[in-house]
Scaffold this active site. Structure first.
Site, mmCIF file in Angstrom:
data_model
loop_
_atom_site.group_PDB
_atom_site.id
_atom_site.type_symbol
_atom_site.label_atom_id
_atom_site.label_comp_id
_atom_site.label_asym_id
_atom_site.label_seq_id
_atom_site.Cartn_x
_atom_site.Cartn_y
_atom_site.Cartn_z
ATOM 1 N N GLN A 177 0.813 -1.223 0.000
ATOM 2 C CA GLN A 177 0.000 0.000 0.000
ATOM 3 C C GLN A 177 0.840 1.264 0.000
ATOM 4 O O GLN A 177 0.303 2.355 -0.208
ATOM 5 C CB GLN A 177 -0.907 0.028 1.237
ATOM 6 C CG GLN A 177 -1.919 -1.088 1.271
ATOM 7 C CD GLN A 177 -2.856 -1.031 0.078
ATOM 8 O OE1 GLN A 177 -3.184 0.041 -0.427
ATOM 9 N NE2 GLN A 177 -3.294 -2.182 -0.378
ATOM 10 N N CYS A 230 -9.244 -9.057 3.187
ATOM 11 C CA CYS A 230 -8.180 -10.040 3.466
ATOM 12 C C CYS A 230 -7.484 -9.751 4.789
ATOM 13 O O CYS A 230 -6.277 -9.963 4.933
ATOM 14 C CB CYS A 230 -7.161 -10.108 2.331
ATOM 15 S SG CYS A 230 -7.858 -10.712 0.801
#
Lengths: 409, 149
Positions: A207, A367
């Site tokens: 990210q 997730c």
């Protein structure tokens, strides 16, 4: 003379990304699932298209022109990535399929060097890709998985993290930024603390690369993993940065063609880094696409992007707070990712109504089931922003959520 | 048009069952049990059945999920309560054939209301999850019905 203060409502990057100029279900596409995958700029699309239509050939089979060109282009991508991450050497840049494969590579290969009783420390923020490979390693090698908790505000509990570190800790693995709730971890501090007990450190940067300037030497980490498709490149390619001396000590992960020096039926010897870890024909066009994405990112001013994304985040959080919703996770020191639940309406239903408005968000557990459990929710709605989003996108999200209330509230 | 599609899926009766699910809660004692899970979105329901002489005398369910999955679970319980195992199986088959294929909706009664879900392919699993779990319960296996089986 009165000069009106220039308000930054957009960075005008939408034009670089063709898909953002399409319509979705009769509306302007409002793409707010950047934590799942980012869109691709024209330059990346053109580089990949050009290669496949004009130059396609495989690498390392150098006698003919196409292969030489393909090899050169992949080498150039590796050079760009070395500079981009500030690695010391191109040998430290391993092309993999994505973050998941990068972490698995370390878990399998570095894992071979671990002994029963050795401890691996992760955090409560982690994506399944930074949990399951370590659990499996523990099963194979008799190692012990420890998890550093977060506080209610979604930040890592540093004191608990410190307490869990000991001379038994051989490997620490944490996300640079949480994909689920946006927390930015104090990566450099966490690495420093881990090094004090002699542990090696992997950072899951999936990210981070699209939001922050990453410098692996400054972070002082041993491994850094990310996916190409989350930073404006294609799917199917990612990078594992590894410190050269460690990669040298590690056995190969996958074996076969391209990663060998000589092969006989009795034994084989392996190629030098980085090829030792790149078995089989690589994802050539994807590597070229990722190289082009790096060129694109090199044109960005990360400070400007961060300021801009923070403005979008602040506006989104402020407007969300006026609705009947509960924000999950931190409200500061976070990337432009908002995770929330709508009181009395399930995330999945919210996602469907927003989709009808042309607003793409992610709903579900992202997730990160253990993190969801920590917050006692089964799923959240996640809007993740990128520098190509603008205030209109924030407003479209808010208006969509008002419509959800109308329909299902 | 999209509003019409949404209204078509989120029918009043579906929203009402979602808000006030029938037969919600476990049974004191049960003879059959079924569990349905969608690992992708987290929908998770458990069904408890008390079957005597081939008849579902009592049924209760627990769990959480979206409006479509919860109303489907709720309506399932009202539809099969008092029915014989064979009849319940037949109803399940007919419903799944209607939702997943082009099967007839005659004999489905109020379950016809899920017609609108067919326009949202990713949501079809929400409507079918409970029925899969019911099938498992009637087989009385320990198997968890998954949307991703």
């Amino acid at each position: 003379m009165f000069v009106k203060e220039k308000s930054v409502t957009t960075l005008n990057k939408k034009m670089d990304f063709p898909v953002l100029n399409t319509t979705m279900r009769g509306n302007r596409l409002v793409y707010l699932d950047n934590a799942a995958t980012t869109q691709k700029p024209t330059s990346v699309l053109e580089a990949m298209n050009h290669f496949l239509t004009k130059e396609n050939g495989t690498v390392n089979r150098g006698v003919y022109y196409l292969s030489q060109e393909a090899t050169k282009k992949c080498d150039d991508s590796r050079k760009s990535l070395k500079t981009f991450l500030n690695a010391k050497s191109e040998k430290e840049i391993i092309f993999v399929k994505g973050t998941t494969e990068a972490i698995n590579l370390v878990a399998y290969s570095y894992g071979e060097l671990m002994k029963p009783g050795d401890e691996i420390l992760i955090t409560e923020l982690e994506h399944h890709a930074n949990i399951v490979p370590w659990q499996q390693l523990c099963l194979r090698r008799g190692c012990i998985l420890k998890v550093a908790p977060i506080t209610d505000d979604g930040h890592l509990d540093i004191n608990a993290y410190k307490k869990l570190l000991s001379e038994k800790t051989k490997l620490v693995s944490f996300c640079h930024i949480s994909n689920s709730i946006g927390t930015i971890n104090p990566a450099r501090e966490l690495v420093k603390l881990a090094k004090e007990v002699g542990a090696k450190v992997l950072i899951d940067g999936a990210q981070a690369v699209s939001h922050l300037k990453v410098d692996v030497q400054d972070l002082d980490c041993d491994f850094y993993a990310f996916s190409g498709h989350k930073c404006f490149g294609p799917t199917g390619v990612g990078v594992l940065y590894g410190r050269e001396d460690l990669l040298e000590k590690m056995p190969p992960f996958m074996t076969g063609g391209d990663m060998i020096e000589t092969v006989s039926f009795q034994s084989s010897s392996f190629a030098e880094l980085p090829r030792k870890f790149e078995a089989g024909t690589p994802a050539i066009v994807e590597i070229i696409g990722l190289g082009e994405a790096v060129k694109y990112m090199n044109t960005l001013d990360y400070k400007e992007i961060q300021n801009y994304e923070q403005k979008l985040l602040e506006a989104a959080q402020e407007k969300l707070n006026e609705l009947d919703i509960t924000l999950i996770g931190p409200t500061h020191t976070k990337a432009a990712i908002v995770s929330f639940v709508m009181n009395a309406v399930h995330a999945h239903d919210v996602g469907t109504v927003l989709d009808m408005e042309g607003v793409a968000v992610r709903v579900g557990h992202h997730c990160t089931q253990p993190l969801m459990k920590r917050y006692n929710v089964s799923s959240t709605i996640r809007a993740s922003f990128c520098f190509y989003n603008d205030m209109e996108d924030v407003d479209a999200l808010i208006n969509g959520l008002k419509k959800v209330k109308e329909f299902l509230g | 048009m999209d509003n019409a599609r949404l209204k078509n899926m989120y029918q009043e009766m579906i929203l009402e069952h979602n808000k006030s699910p029938r037969n919600f809660g476990p049974l004191d004692c049960h003879t059959h049990y079924g569990h349905g899970k969608n690992p992708l979105c987290g929908d998770d329901y458990e069904f408890f059945l008390d079957i005597k002489d081939d008849v579902i005398e009592s049924i209760g369910f627990t769990g959480d999920g979206c409006a479509i999955s919860k109303s489907s679970a709720s309506m399932l319980t009202t539809m099969v309560k008092g029915k014989q195992i064979g009849e319940s199986r037949k109803l399940s088959e007919t419903f799944l054939d209607f939702i997943l294929n082009e099967g007839s909706n005659e004999s489905l009664g109020k379950l016809k209301i899920f017609e609108g879900v067919k326009q949202f392919p990713v949501r079809v699993k929400c409507a079918t999850l409970s029925w899969r779990a019911l099938e498992q319960a009637l087989l009385n296996t320990k198997h968890i019905a998954s949307t991703e089986a």
